[in-house]
Design a protein around this motif. Structure first.
Motif, short mmCIF file in Angstrom:
data_model
loop_
_atom_site.label_atom_id
_atom_site.label_comp_id
_atom_site.label_asym_id
_atom_site.label_seq_id
_atom_site.Cartn_x
_atom_site.Cartn_y
_atom_site.Cartn_z
N GLU A 51 0.83 -1.19 -0.11
CA GLU A 51 -0.14 0.03 0.01
C GLU A 51 0.78 1.24 0.16
O GLU A 51 0.41 2.27 -0.63
CB GLU A 51 -0.92 0.08 1.13
N CYS A 52 1.95 1.04 0.71
CA CYS A 52 2.83 2.35 0.94
C CYS A 52 3.85 2.55 -0.10
O CYS A 52 4.23 3.52 -0.80
CB CYS A 52 3.46 2.53 2.14
N GLY A 53 4.30 1.50 -0.76
CA GLY A 53 5.34 1.51 -1.75
C GLY A 53 6.65 1.48 -1.24
O GLY A 53 7.83 2.05 -1.81
N ILE A 54 7.03 1.35 -0.05
CA ILE A 54 8.42 1.20 0.67
C ILE A 54 9.34 0.16 0.01
O ILE A 54 8.59 -1.10 -0.18
CB ILE A 54 8.14 1.00 2.13
N LYS A 55 10.64 0.54 -0.25
CA LYS A 55 11.51 -0.52 -1.03
C LYS A 55 12.38 -1.18 -0.04
O LYS A 55 12.38 -2.45 -0.54
CB LYS A 55 12.39 0.42 -2.00
N THR A 56 12.72 -0.70 0.89
CA THR A 56 13.69 -1.51 1.70
C THR A 56 13.38 -1.09 3.30
O THR A 56 12.82 -0.03 3.65
CB THR A 56 15.01 -1.19 1.48
N LEU A 57 13.87 -2.07 4.10
CA LEU A 57 13.62 -1.76 5.58
C LEU A 57 14.90 -1.88 6.47
O LEU A 57 15.87 -2.71 6.14
CB LEU A 57 12.71 -2.94 6.26
N SER A 58 15.19 -1.31 7.44
CA SER A 58 16.00 -1.24 8.46
C SER A 58 15.53 -1.45 9.72
O SER A 58 14.84 -0.82 10.53
CB SER A 58 16.94 -0.07 8.48
N VAL A 59 15.76 -2.63 10.47
CA VAL A 59 15.22 -3.26 11.67
C VAL A 59 16.13 -3.69 12.55
O VAL A 59 16.99 -4.82 12.29
CB VAL A 59 14.40 -4.67 11.44
N ASN A 60 16.91 -2.58 13.26
CA ASN A 60 18.07 -2.79 13.99
C ASN A 60 17.85 -3.68 15.38
O ASN A 60 17.37 -3.34 16.17
CB ASN A 60 18.67 -1.39 14.17
N LEU A 61 18.80 -4.84 15.22
CA LEU A 61 19.04 -5.69 16.40
C LEU A 61 19.62 -4.94 17.59
O LEU A 61 19.65 -5.25 18.86
CB LEU A 61 19.38 -6.98 16.08
N GLU A 62 20.77 -4.17 17.00
CA GLU A 62 21.59 -3.63 17.81
C GLU A 62 22.76 -4.31 18.58
O GLU A 62 23.90 -4.37 18.54
CB GLU A 62 20.98 -2.52 18.95
N LEU A 63 21.97 -5.33 19.46
CA LEU A 63 22.98 -6.04 20.33
C LEU A 63 22.54 -7.67 20.25
O LEU A 63 21.29 -7.71 20.10
CB LEU A 63 23.15 -5.71 21.72
N TYR A 64 23.27 -8.68 20.47
CA TYR A 64 23.01 -9.87 20.41
C TYR A 64 22.74 -10.44 21.96
O TYR A 64 21.89 -11.28 22.18
CB TYR A 64 24.13 -10.84 19.65
N ASN A 65 23.80 -10.21 22.56
CA ASN A 65 23.79 -10.64 23.87
C ASN A 65 22.62 -10.10 24.83
O ASN A 65 22.48 -9.07 25.15
CB ASN A 65 25.15 -10.17 24.86
N ASP A 66 22.01 -11.18 25.35
CA ASP A 66 20.56 -10.95 26.16
C ASP A 66 20.83 -9.96 27.45
O ASP A 66 20.05 -8.94 27.92
CB ASP A 66 19.91 -12.18 26.39
N ARG A 67 21.84 -10.28 28.16
CA ARG A 67 22.03 -9.53 29.43
C ARG A 67 22.43 -8.01 28.95
O ARG A 67 21.90 -7.04 29.45
CB ARG A 67 23.31 -10.02 30.18
N LEU A 68 23.21 -7.87 28.24
CA LEU A 68 23.59 -6.38 27.54
C LEU A 68 22.31 -5.73 26.94
O LEU A 68 22.35 -4.55 26.82
CB LEU A 68 24.79 -6.50 26.49
N ARG A 69 21.61 -6.38 26.12
CA ARG A 69 20.25 -6.01 25.61
C ARG A 69 19.57 -5.24 26.74
O ARG A 69 18.98 -4.06 26.50
CB ARG A 69 19.64 -6.84 24.90
N GLU A 70 19.14 -6.08 27.83
CA GLU A 70 18.45 -5.44 29.04
C GLU A 70 19.01 -4.30 29.54
O GLU A 70 18.39 -3.43 29.96
CB GLU A 70 18.12 -6.68 29.88
#
Length: 369
Positions: free
Chosen positions: A229-248
């Motif tokens: 519907e919008c026509g967006i071409k690409t996305l950026s979905v940033n995980l940032e960090l993998y380590n669960d403790r550091l994510r929290e």
């Protein structure tokens, strides 16, 4: 030294810009040649050999790199020796250097900003999320009207210093409220439909059409809305960090979404938008090499392009005094990550060469000094 090491050293160590060089560059009436809006975009954007793009923090001491003028052309020096590569500066847009304002006196650069060949539209001032290393963390939250964004966007498109080629609709993340989701969903639709001559990219976190929707069906509905519907071409979905403790610890709101939901959303996005149309940033230097590379593997398993972004301790953030990662660590990780991506028949992002200016990337060729 190869171009990969040169780029990483410039990003981490910066360069002194001589007075002679400054006189040839576009600058404000106060002599400014840079405008810092985010930690990783606070320098000058330079092009080496017309193919290697790099964000270079401007320093006044403590670095061996110098941007200077030699025979009426800009050159890059290392310890007084000219590096034998072409060197070109992509200027900061005039509306940022001269603080151009909208009719209601809002600075244009608070709503849009051009880096390299891409203009970023920022619908949210501040952010509904509170990541410790982000400069948006301390900013007050405000949702910008589509009319204001459109007025600022038109100014950016006609900037005399730097005319953009494509567009990012960026964060921050809106509040978890129905009205906020409806407002930003309309912005995602308005700009691509109003400016079909541009490719649009959206940066966001996993979500549905309305708050608190996290099922596969909810994700699919929202992703189809963006694509169809919008026509967006690409996305950026940033995980940032993998380590669960550091994510929290460092990205608590993103941690609350759940890593599994990130993988599911990203995987569905790849299925809808296509191969090499979804990327995800990992902040390098806050977790171990092993954790970062595990994050790279997991993103590749989803069909996503990993983007490596070196941690930058930004003034005014909770992590302003944290040490930046060393050059050697960044070089070790980026080379291993590139090998892992190659084995998966993918590559590190971004695919747009100018947009790699603030990402850690593997570059071909040796540098002659």
């Amino acid at each position: 030294m190869d171009y990969t090491e040169l780029k990483v050293r410039l990003m981490q160590q910066g360069a002194v810009v001589t007075l002679a060089a400054r006189k040839t560059m576009y600058h404000s009436r106060f002599g400014l040649i840079t405008f810092s809006d985010y930690a990783t975009t606070g320098g000058i954007v330079a092009v080496l050999d017309e193919r290697v793009y790099v964000n270079i923090p401007v320093k006044f001491q403590g670095t061996l790199f110098t941007v200077d003028l030699f025979e009426d052309r800009l050159v890059l020096k290392y310890d007084t020796r000219i590096i034998k590569t072409s060197f070109r500066i992509i200027p900061v847009p005039k509306y940022a250097l001269d603080v151009e304002r909208l009719d209601d006196d809002t600075p244009v650069r608070e709503l849009v900003m051009t880096h390299a060949d891409r203009v970023r539209i920022s619908p949210v001032h501040g952010c509904g999320y509170h990541c410790s290393f982000c400069t948006s963390n301390a900013a007050y939250y405000k949702e910008i009207s589509c009319e204001q964004l459109d007025e600022a966007f038109k100014i950016a498109l006609h900037d005399p210093y730097n005319k953009p080629r494509h567009v990012l609709i960026s964060g921050g993340t809106p509040n978890e409220e129905s009205d906020s989701y409806t407002w930003i969903n309309n912005i995602y639709r308005y700009f691509p439909q109003s400016y079909p001559q541009f490719d649009f990219d959206v940066m966001l976190s996993p979500r549905g059409m309305v708050p608190e929707q996290t099922s596969a069906e909810d994700y699919g509905e929202f992703l189809s809305y963006l694509h169809d519907e919008c026509g967006i071409k690409t996305l950026s979905v940033n995980l940032e960090l993998y380590n669960d403790r550091l994510r929290e610890r460092f990205i608590p709101n993103k941690a609350a979404v759940g890593k599994d939901n990130y993988y599911r959303f990203i995987g569905q996005a790849v299925g809808i938008f296509g191969s090499k149309s979804v990327r995800s940033s990992l902040v390098v230097g806050l977790e171990s090499e092993e954790d970062t590379l595990n994050g790279v593997r997991m993103l590749l398993d989803c069909g996503c392009l990993p983007v490596l972004s070196a941690f930058v301790p930004a003034p005014g953030t909770d992590m302003a005094n944290y040490p930046a990662p060393g050059v050697e660590l960044l070089l070790e990780i980026v080379k291993k990550a590139a090998d892992i991506a190659r084995e998966a028949n993918l590559q590190l992002g971004p695919l747009c060469r100018p947009c790699t200016h603030n990402s850690i990337t593997v570059e071909e060729g040796e540098v002659v000094i």
